[in-house]
Design an enzyme around this catalytic site. Structure first.
Site: not given
Ligand code: SF4
Length: 338
Positions: A295, A86, A288, A69-70, A251, A89, A73, A91, A82
């Site tokens: 962000k 969570c 985001d 995206r950036y 999000d 989450c 990185r 995602r 996982c």
């Protein structure tokens, strides 16, 4: 668990390590540890405008398992598994649908992509949780990344030091040690997650010379109070040696509206922290943007007025103070000159 909670648990993956379960106060139905770990019927409520892919990952995925995206990185998902799933989450649906774990064959297209993307400096291992990999797999992955000459840092985004801290062993740390800078970014969301085992896990990570940061998610009923957030941010620094990096606004992920606070509440909490706790303990509050636009730092804003070189600012404790900018020469074309 109600019948509807049961349906939620059949819709989305559930896994909670026994040590994390033991932190739950079973007398409290709204316990903040329980909220993060156990499924709720409210996960099945999708509000208008909520999204399956809330930050546009799919639009920024040049090859499988990579999000770029950036400019400098990129994210790599070495696994979609996982140690705990969570409930908040962001995602959630991707992690739910993709069950694949780590294999060298699965990440080879990603390694080839990174080798060709010479502007990259950091690869961020995310997922899924990269610290669910076996030590040998972590070593193999780290060695392949190290062989890419333009990379400078491997970042590891993980909840393992929170949900299964005993997995952080000398063997795991050894597997991650690298000639590149290693940065481990944890996700502690509540001060009760900072246990003796968590302290030991973070001590091992820091002892290896890794940079240690934390990103929390602002979660209703978990940490959306000034007192809880103050204690969390201070204990991250004073007990774990982990710098609070980001505080994420929740999000627009489908099925997590029961965790979402207003932006106003987030700004209120941030205003109540700055000045009252050490700057080292302060995270940057960020949102985001949907669509993958990146962000946005959310403030709060301390500029009250501006008239030429005359500014006025709100102080941390609520006063308004004037400030006159004194420059050698006036700025020209957006640049200051000596
Ligand atoms: S560990 Fe990370 S990726 Fe996995 S469920 Fe929790 S927040 Fe999502």
């Amino acid at each position: 668990m109600t019948e509807a909670d049961q349906v939620a648990s059949e819709t989305f993956k559930v896994r909670v390590p026994a040590s994390y379960l033991s932190l739950i106060d079973w007398q409290d139905v709204d316990d903040p540890i329980r909220r993060q770990a156990l499924p709720s019927a409210r996960e099945l409520e999708f509000l208008d405008g909520e999204l399956k892919d809330p930050i546009g990952d799919a639009e920024h995925s040049p090859v499988p398992r990579v999000i770029h995206r950036y400019p400098d990185r990129a994210l790599l998902y070495p696994t979609y598994i996982c140690s705990m799933y969570c409930r908040h989450c962001f995602r959630k649906e991707a992690v739910n649908e993709q069950g694949a774990g780590y294999s060298l064959a699965a990440i080879e297209p990603a390694l080839r992509y990174f080798a060709g993307a010479t502007e990259l400096r950091e690869v961020i291992l995310s997922g899924g949780d990269p610290l669910t990999l076996a030590d040998g797999q972590l070593r193999e992955l780290r060695e392949h990344l190290e062989a890419i000459p333009h990379l400078r840092m491997i970042r590891v985004h993980t909840r393992v030091p929170v949900t299964l801290p005993t997995r952080v062993t000398p063997g795991l740390v050894e597997a991650l040690k690298s000639k590149l800078m290693i940065c481990v970014v944890t996700q502690y969301n509540h001060p009760r997650e900072i246990t003796a085992e968590a302290r030991e896990a973070c001590r091992l990570l820091r002892g290896a010379g890794f940079m240690l940061l934390n990103q929390s998610v602002l979660l209703a009923g978990v940490n959306d109070s000034v007192e809880v957030m103050r204690e969390l941010c201070q204990e991250l620094v004073y007990s774990l040696g982990a710098k609070p990096y980001y505080l994420h606004h929740c999000d627009l992920t489908r099925g997590i509206s029961h965790f979402r606070t207003s932006i106003d509440r987030g700004l209120e909490i941030m205003r109540a922290l700055r000045g009252y706790i050490s700057g080292l303990c302060l995270p940057t509050y960020v949102l985001d943007l949907p669509g993958g636009y990146g962000k946005i730092p959310l403030g709060p804003n301390y500029v009250e007025t501006r008239d030429g070189e005359q500014w006025s600012f709100a102080t941390y404790d609520g006063d308004i103070r004037a400030y006159r900018e004194i420059l050698r020469h006036l700025p020209t074309n957006g640049k200051d000159h000596e």
